[in-house]
Every structure is written in C-alpha cells, then in structure tokens.
Design an enzyme around this catalytic site. Sequence first.
Site, PDB file in Angstrom:
ATOM      1  N   THR A 298     -41.994 -56.713  23.995  1.00 40.82           N
ATOM      2  CA  THR A 298     -40.641 -56.875  23.459  1.00 40.82           C
ATOM      3  C   THR A 298     -40.602 -58.165  22.646  1.00 40.82           C
ATOM      4  O   THR A 298     -40.712 -59.267  23.195  1.00 40.82           O
ATOM      5  CB  THR A 298     -39.619 -56.926  24.622  1.00 40.82           C
ATOM      6  OG1 THR A 298     -39.811 -55.765  25.419  1.00 40.82           O
ATOM      7  CG2 THR A 298     -38.189 -56.974  24.112  1.00 40.82           C
TER       8      THR A 298
ATOM      9  N   VAL B  27     -49.259 -58.774  32.554  1.00 45.65           N
ATOM     10  CA  VAL B  27     -48.247 -57.711  32.563  1.00 45.65           C
ATOM     11  C   VAL B  27     -48.183 -57.109  33.963  1.00 45.65           C
ATOM     12  O   VAL B  27     -49.024 -57.384  34.815  1.00 45.65           O
ATOM     13  CB  VAL B  27     -48.551 -56.620  31.501  1.00 45.65           C
ATOM     14  CG1 VAL B  27     -48.564 -57.232  30.112  1.00 45.65           C
ATOM     15  CG2 VAL B  27     -49.853 -55.901  31.786  1.00 45.65           C
TER      16      VAL B  27
ATOM     17  N   ALA C  56     -48.606 -55.014  37.139  1.00 47.10           N
ATOM     18  CA  ALA C  56     -49.819 -54.322  37.598  1.00 47.10           C
ATOM     19  C   ALA C  56     -49.612 -52.811  37.549  1.00 47.10           C
ATOM     20  O   ALA C  56     -48.486 -52.325  37.631  1.00 47.10           O
ATOM     21  CB  ALA C  56     -50.146 -54.770  39.023  1.00 47.10           C
TER      22      ALA C  56
ATOM     23  N   SER D 257     -52.226 -67.132  42.488  1.00 45.37           N
ATOM     24  CA  SER D 257     -51.169 -67.326  43.488  1.00 45.37           C
ATOM     25  C   SER D 257     -50.478 -68.660  43.292  1.00 45.37           C
ATOM     26  O   SER D 257     -51.091 -69.632  42.866  1.00 45.37           O
ATOM     27  CB  SER D 257     -51.740 -67.281  44.904  1.00 45.37           C
ATOM     28  OG  SER D 257     -50.691 -67.562  45.827  1.00 45.37           O
TER      29      SER D 257
ATOM     30  N   LYS E 246     -57.584 -62.096  46.362  1.00 47.29           N
ATOM     31  CA  LYS E 246     -56.120 -62.254  46.223  1.00 47.29           C
ATOM     32  C   LYS E 246     -55.387 -61.283  47.146  1.00 47.29           C
ATOM     33  O   LYS E 246     -54.374 -61.638  47.751  1.00 47.29           O
ATOM     34  CB  LYS E 246     -55.698 -62.033  44.760  1.00 47.29           C
ATOM     35  CG  LYS E 246     -54.184 -62.043  44.533  1.00 47.29           C
ATOM     36  CD  LYS E 246     -53.600 -63.418  44.768  1.00 47.29           C
ATOM     37  CE  LYS E 246     -52.098 -63.565  44.783  1.00 47.29           C
ATOM     38  NZ  LYS E 246     -51.213 -62.702  44.102  1.00 47.29           N
TER      39      LYS E 246
ATOM     40  N   HIS F  59     -55.570 -62.697  50.570  1.00 54.59           N
ATOM     41  CA  HIS F  59     -54.638 -63.832  50.579  1.00 54.59           C
ATOM     42  C   HIS F  59     -53.229 -63.323  50.879  1.00 54.59           C
ATOM     43  O   HIS F  59     -52.523 -63.867  51.733  1.00 54.59           O
ATOM     44  CB  HIS F  59     -54.692 -64.535  49.213  1.00 54.59           C
ATOM     45  CG  HIS F  59     -53.556 -65.456  48.917  1.00 54.59           C
ATOM     46  ND1 HIS F  59     -52.286 -65.006  48.621  1.00 54.59           N
ATOM     47  CD2 HIS F  59     -53.488 -66.810  48.862  1.00 54.59           C
ATOM     48  CE1 HIS F  59     -51.494 -66.041  48.411  1.00 54.59           C
ATOM     49  NE2 HIS F  59     -52.191 -67.142  48.549  1.00 54.59           N
ATOM     50  N   ASN F  60     -52.823 -62.274  50.187  1.00 53.88           N
ATOM     51  CA  ASN F  60     -51.467 -61.768  50.392  1.00 53.88           C
ATOM     52  C   ASN F  60     -51.295 -61.157  51.779  1.00 53.88           C
ATOM     53  O   ASN F  60     -50.220 -61.263  52.377  1.00 53.88           O
ATOM     54  CB  ASN F  60     -51.116 -60.740  49.307  1.00 53.88           C
ATOM     55  CG  ASN F  60     -50.829 -61.404  47.975  1.00 53.88           C
ATOM     56  OD1 ASN F  60     -51.338 -62.490  47.694  1.00 53.88           O
ATOM     57  ND2 ASN F  60     -50.016 -60.788  47.147  1.00 53.88           N
TER      58      ASN F  60
ATOM     59  N   GLU G 116     -50.710 -63.957  54.006  1.00 55.16           N
ATOM     60  CA  GLU G 116     -49.343 -64.417  53.709  1.00 55.16           C
ATOM     61  C   GLU G 116     -48.306 -63.587  54.488  1.00 55.16           C
ATOM     62  O   GLU G 116     -47.390 -64.139  55.110  1.00 55.16           O
ATOM     63  CB  GLU G 116     -49.129 -64.272  52.200  1.00 55.16           C
ATOM     64  CG  GLU G 116     -47.764 -64.596  51.664  1.00 55.16           C
ATOM     65  CD  GLU G 116     -47.693 -64.277  50.147  1.00 55.16           C
ATOM     66  OE1 GLU G 116     -48.540 -64.785  49.381  1.00 55.16           O
ATOM     67  OE2 GLU G 116     -46.804 -63.507  49.750  1.00 55.16           O
ATOM     68  N   TYR G 117     -48.478 -62.280  54.510  1.00 57.80           N
ATOM     69  CA  TYR G 117     -47.552 -61.416  55.255  1.00 57.80           C
ATOM     70  C   TYR G 117     -47.531 -61.813  56.737  1.00 57.80           C
ATOM     71  O   TYR G 117     -46.478 -61.913  57.353  1.00 57.80           O
ATOM     72  CB  TYR G 117     -47.997 -59.951  55.157  1.00 57.80           C
ATOM     73  CG  TYR G 117     -47.458 -59.150  53.994  1.00 57.80           C
ATOM     74  CD1 TYR G 117     -47.608 -59.584  52.675  1.00 57.80           C
ATOM     75  CD2 TYR G 117     -46.816 -57.929  54.196  1.00 57.80           C
ATOM     76  CE1 TYR G 117     -47.154 -58.832  51.618  1.00 57.80           C
ATOM     77  CE2 TYR G 117     -46.347 -57.170  53.131  1.00 57.80           C
ATOM     78  CZ  TYR G 117     -46.523 -57.616  51.847  1.00 57.80           C
ATOM     79  OH  TYR G 117     -46.063 -56.867  50.804  1.00 57.80           O
TER      80      TYR G 117
HETATM   81  P1  NBP Z   1     -43.761 -58.606  35.610  1.00 63.02           P
HETATM   82  O1  NBP Z   1     -44.664 -58.080  36.669  1.00 63.02           O
HETATM   83  O2  NBP Z   1     -42.295 -58.413  35.775  1.00 63.02           O
HETATM   84  O3  NBP Z   1     -44.212 -57.986  34.198  1.00 63.02           O
HETATM   85  C1  NBP Z   1     -43.485 -58.272  33.046  1.00 63.02           C
HETATM   86  C2  NBP Z   1     -44.360 -58.203  31.822  1.00 63.02           C
HETATM   87  O4  NBP Z   1     -45.059 -56.958  31.726  1.00 63.02           O
HETATM   88  C3  NBP Z   1     -43.481 -58.305  30.570  1.00 63.02           C
HETATM   89  O5  NBP Z   1     -44.147 -59.123  29.645  1.00 63.02           O
HETATM   90  C4  NBP Z   1     -43.413 -56.859  30.100  1.00 63.02           C
HETATM   91  O6  NBP Z   1     -43.150 -56.732  28.732  1.00 63.02           O
HETATM   92  C5  NBP Z   1     -44.807 -56.416  30.420  1.00 63.02           C
HETATM   93  N1  NBP Z   1     -44.989 -54.967  30.386  1.00 63.02           N
HETATM   94  C6  NBP Z   1     -44.546 -53.989  31.212  1.00 63.02           C
HETATM   95 BR1  NBP Z   1     -43.441 -54.273  32.635  1.00 63.02          BR
HETATM   96  N2  NBP Z   1     -44.935 -52.770  30.869  1.00 63.02           N
HETATM   97  C7  NBP Z   1     -45.679 -52.946  29.764  1.00 63.02           C
HETATM   98  C8  NBP Z   1     -46.373 -52.061  28.927  1.00 63.02           C
HETATM   99  N3  NBP Z   1     -46.431 -50.739  29.189  1.00 63.02           N
HETATM  100  N4  NBP Z   1     -47.003 -52.561  27.840  1.00 63.02           N
HETATM  101  C9  NBP Z   1     -46.978 -53.876  27.574  1.00 63.02           C
HETATM  102  N5  NBP Z   1     -46.338 -54.789  28.342  1.00 63.02           N
HETATM  103  C10 NBP Z   1     -45.713 -54.324  29.440  1.00 63.02           C
HETATM  104  O7  NBP Z   1     -44.037 -60.165  35.312  1.00 63.02           O
HETATM  105  P2  NBP Z   1     -44.449 -61.370  36.256  1.00 63.02           P
HETATM  106  O8  NBP Z   1     -43.561 -61.486  37.431  1.00 63.02           O
HETATM  107  O9  NBP Z   1     -44.588 -62.502  35.335  1.00 63.02           O
HETATM  108  O10 NBP Z   1     -45.875 -60.955  36.823  1.00 63.02           O
HETATM  109  C11 NBP Z   1     -47.017 -60.710  36.011  1.00 63.02           C
HETATM  110  C12 NBP Z   1     -48.166 -60.331  36.931  1.00 63.02           C
HETATM  111  O11 NBP Z   1     -48.456 -61.424  37.804  1.00 63.02           O
HETATM  112  C13 NBP Z   1     -47.869 -59.129  37.842  1.00 63.02           C
HETATM  113  O12 NBP Z   1     -49.028 -58.382  38.044  1.00 63.02           O
HETATM  114  C14 NBP Z   1     -47.457 -59.784  39.142  1.00 63.02           C
HETATM  115  O13 NBP Z   1     -47.660 -58.950  40.266  1.00 63.02           O
HETATM  116  C15 NBP Z   1     -48.377 -61.004  39.164  1.00 63.02           C
HETATM  117  N6  NBP Z   1     -47.888 -62.133  39.968  1.00 63.02           N
HETATM  118  C16 NBP Z   1     -46.577 -62.468  39.992  1.00 63.02           C
HETATM  119  C17 NBP Z   1     -46.140 -63.544  40.768  1.00 63.02           C
HETATM  120  C18 NBP Z   1     -44.689 -63.952  40.773  1.00 63.02           C
HETATM  121  O14 NBP Z   1     -44.347 -64.877  41.530  1.00 63.02           O
HETATM  122  N7  NBP Z   1     -43.842 -63.334  39.973  1.00 63.02           N
HETATM  123  C19 NBP Z   1     -47.066 -64.283  41.507  1.00 63.02           C
HETATM  124  C20 NBP Z   1     -48.408 -63.940  41.452  1.00 63.02           C
HETATM  125  C21 NBP Z   1     -48.815 -62.859  40.682  1.00 63.02           C
HETATM  126  P3  NBP Z   1     -41.625 -56.556  28.220  1.00 63.02           P
HETATM  127  O15 NBP Z   1     -41.073 -57.939  28.111  1.00 63.02           O
HETATM  128  O16 NBP Z   1     -41.799 -55.891  26.909  1.00 63.02           O
HETATM  129  O17 NBP Z   1     -40.918 -55.699  29.231  1.00 63.02           O
END
Ligand code: NBP
Length: 469
Positions: free
Chosen positions: A33, A72, A74, A126, A181, A184-185, A188-189
């Site tokens: 986006t 992005v 998972a 993490s 990882k 790790h999770n 964490e649980y």
């Molecule tokens: P999200 O898991 O919410 O993903 C958002 C991103 O994915 C946006 O940039 C979105 O683009 C993109 N996206 C999606 Br949804 N579908 C897509 C597609 N088909 N093509 C291209 N882009 C796509 O973001 P996050 O929370 O920053 O987490 C990112 C990763 O890190 C995940 O795997 C998450 O499990 C992992 N993680 C998160 C945390 C945490 O605390 N949040 C901690 C550790 C690991 P858009 O803007 O166009 O919708």
Amino acid sequence: MAHIGLIGLGVMGQNLVRNMARHGFQVAIYNRTRAKTEAFAHEHPDPNIVPTYTLDEFVAQLERPRRVMLMVKAGAPVDAVVEQVRPLLEPGDIIVDGGNSHFTDTERRQRALEPHGIHFLGVGISGGEEGALWGPSIMPGGPREAYDAVAPIFEAIAAKAEDGEPCVTYLGPGGAGHYVKMVHNGIEYAVMQAIAEVYDLLRRVGGLQVSDLAAVFEEWNRAELASFLMEITAHILRVKDPESGDPLVERILDKAGQKGTGKWTSQNAFDVGIPVPSITAAVEARIISAFKEERVRAAQLLPGPVPEAQGQNRLQLIEEGREALFADMVVAYAQGMALLRGAAAEYGYTYHLADVAKIWRAGCIIRAALLEDIRRAFAEAPDLPNLLLADTFRQALGERQQGWREALVAGLTNGVPMPVTAASLAYYDSYRRERLPANLIQAQRDYFGAHTYERVDKPGTFHTEWHQL
Ligand code: NBP
C-alpha cells in the site's frame, strides 16, 4: 546504493528500518500500500531511508548481492511477495524472511528458490515493536554464506547483552532460525501462564490486592526472577483504568488470544518426540479461557471449593508462590532446550544451546537473568541432556521444591487451576523417577494388542496370554 531493502512497513518493518538507518545502513523501502510508504517517509525524513513505489525501482536501489528483507504477515503474503520479487533478482541475491513463519514453510521456500540460485534466510525476530526499534534478539537460519552477507547489519541492530555481545548468531541451515523462534515463543507461553497462575493464587487464596501484588512482583523482579515478563507484569498491575479507577487488569476480559506459535511448538514436539508439557498446558490454558460463555454457565453448575483467603499464612504463601514461579520458569526453559536438542538431531540444525541462551539474554520477550546461568550450564557441559541436571539448577530446584509443591497444593485445595505449575512439577517428578508406572501400560498394551514387553530381570521380548491366566 542501499545496503539492504525492506518490504512490509507494518510496525515491525518500520521500526527495523529506523534501527538500520540509525546504525548507518542505507535501506530501500517498499510496501504494497503506497500510502504507508509515503506516510513513513514523511514522518522519518532520513537520507538513509530510500522510499520506492514499484518493485523494479526498489530492486534497482540495491547493491549486489541484493539483500531483500520481508517483514510481511506470515503465511500466504510471504509466498506472494517472494513470487513477485524473485523474477527481479539474480543468482547470489538473498531474501530474508523476518516474520513469524513456520519453519517448514521456510524450508519449502528455500528448496523452491535454490534452483534460481537465490538464497533464502529464515530469521526469527523477537522483542516486539520496541525491540525492533532499539535492538531485538535475532535468530537466523539458512545458507551460511547468505548469513555472512547480512551479519554486519544484524550484529549492529541487535540488542546487546550486558557483556556487550550482540543477540544474534548463525543457528544453522534450513529453518533453524524460525525453529528457534518458535521454541522461544513456546517458552514465552509457559512463562506468561506461570506468572498468571501465581497472580491468581495470591489474589484468590492469598487475598492480596492488585497493588500489593504489584509491589511483590517488583521485588521479585529485582532478584532471581528478574525478567522482561516480570517487569511488564509488575507495571501492568500498577496501571489504573481511567474510567473506574480500578486496576485496569481487572477490567480486561479473561479470554486469551493466540497467533499459533505456541501451538506449533507443542505440535512439533509431538513429532520430534520430546515432551514439553508446560508449554502444552499454557496453550491449552489459553484455549479454555476462550470458552468464556461456557465457563460462566459451568461456574453455576459444577461444585468445587471456594477459594479461601488465608490471612495468617499470607507471607508464607507469597514465598511459596515465588519459589513455584522460579521452578516453573526453569522447567519451561529446560523443556524448550530439550526440544531444541531433539530437533537438532532430527533436522540437522547446528546451533549450540549455549549460543541460543546467549542470544536470548537481551532484546527478546523471554529475556531473563537466569538465561546467563542457562548459557553457562550449556557452555560448561554442551552434552547436558537436560537443564535440570546442571548443578546450578539441580540445587536451585532442590531448595525450592517444598514451596513449589505447597503452592500447587494451595491451588488444588482451593480450586484455583494452575495447569503450568502442575505440568512442570509432574515433568520434574517424572524425569527424576527411576521407575515409572509404564510397566503397567506395557502390560495393558500386551493384554489387548499383543504388543509385547521387556522385563527388568532378563533380556528379550515377552508376550503373555493374559486372558488364560
Ligand atoms: P503484520 O503482520 O500486520 O503485516 C503487515 C504487513 O504485511 C504490511 O506491510 C502489509 O502491507 C503486508 N502484507 C500483507 Br498483510 N499481505 C500482503 C501481501 N499479500 N503482499 C504484500 N504485502 C502484504 O505486520 P507486523 O506486526 O509488523 O509483523 C510483521 C512480521 O513480524 C509478522 O510475521 C509478525 O508475525 C512478525 N512479528 C511481529 C511482532 C510484533 O510485535 N508485531 C513481533 C515479532 C515478530 P499493506 O500495508 O499493504 O497491508
């Protein structure tokens, strides 16, 4: 030219970009986006952050070999982005998946990209959004040469432990990084649920007010239980709901969510054949919490003891709770480490358990003071079959086990469920029993299925015609 490119400007992606830029790396950024890229570039004008709006433009910004990091969601989004970016890359280029992908997906993607000469690294990250910005714990796996090409960036942005060591190290081929990882999770649980159980016990049976509990947890966090999860729990207990003035935690609906990484740990542990009952109990505790409406009805129908506040024993119960929580934590790490050892043998991962403990000491959600002791235990005895056998922990659990048992008894007697504490103590007691009742299980199996059994007093395989006796 940009040192690295990052696709996916969710909260994690944005903060990792800022972290890399702060450390002097030039980062090309792209997001599906467009508006998100524009807003981010506007909020963070920085010569090290190069916004791009097509994948061609993005790839053209990258120095060779190109390093493309995906942050992005998972699952299918990772496949979609890999599919779009792959035709624009050349042999020797590297794709890094920094999301919470399942390790088998990572290995499938590696196999699919190999014929194209493109390296694929599966990297667990993490630390949540704060970690991503100021220093996460980074768990990389995949081709070694690809890791070496991103190592300077990862070492710069990773959290640093007290001894200055960065919380990142190469963990091995295939999905080793995402595997570590996942475990790790799982840990964490278990630790989160263990803390919640002691909170519940001290609230219901100890009769402590939330503010008293905050003080107790703050004190615990200054000693052997010092950890990120204890620290945030103590903080949470201090926060008041602005509307009612009550502790906010008491106003939160008791239905726990989950994204599945704890469940993956248990599912895989069954496949690898390593018991992780504390982790499984924690996953199940979240699942049962989700049946809120059923529980509300059952509360009216199913008899059980009503928790009784033990005014006179309060100090003792607090001490028992502390000992139980420490023991639960040690057992959670012991199970996670045992699973990592089993998985290394099963999948050919090359990590050393001391290194895993080392990179969990800072930055990540399960960082804790006791990880330095865990690191030392595995550094001194790399072949240690179980953390519980390390001198430090053998002694620590020996000294605390009376309190551990008493805390669980207090929960059982008062009808306060403590599934992780119960599972952890049963694991400890099973592991330390020379003789378990599995002899009877073998007899039952032989009785109905002629599965045969071995004997303790002579070698060989035996079958008994039980029906005729
Ligand atoms: P999200 O898991 O919410 O993903 C958002 C991103 O994915 C946006 O940039 C979105 O683009 C993109 N996206 C999606 Br949804 N579908 C897509 C597609 N088909 N093509 C291209 N882009 C796509 O973001 P996050 O929370 O920053 O987490 C990112 C990763 O890190 C995940 O795997 C998450 O499990 C992992 N993680 C998160 C945390 C945490 O605390 N949040 C901690 C550790 C690991 P858009 O803007 O166009 O919708």
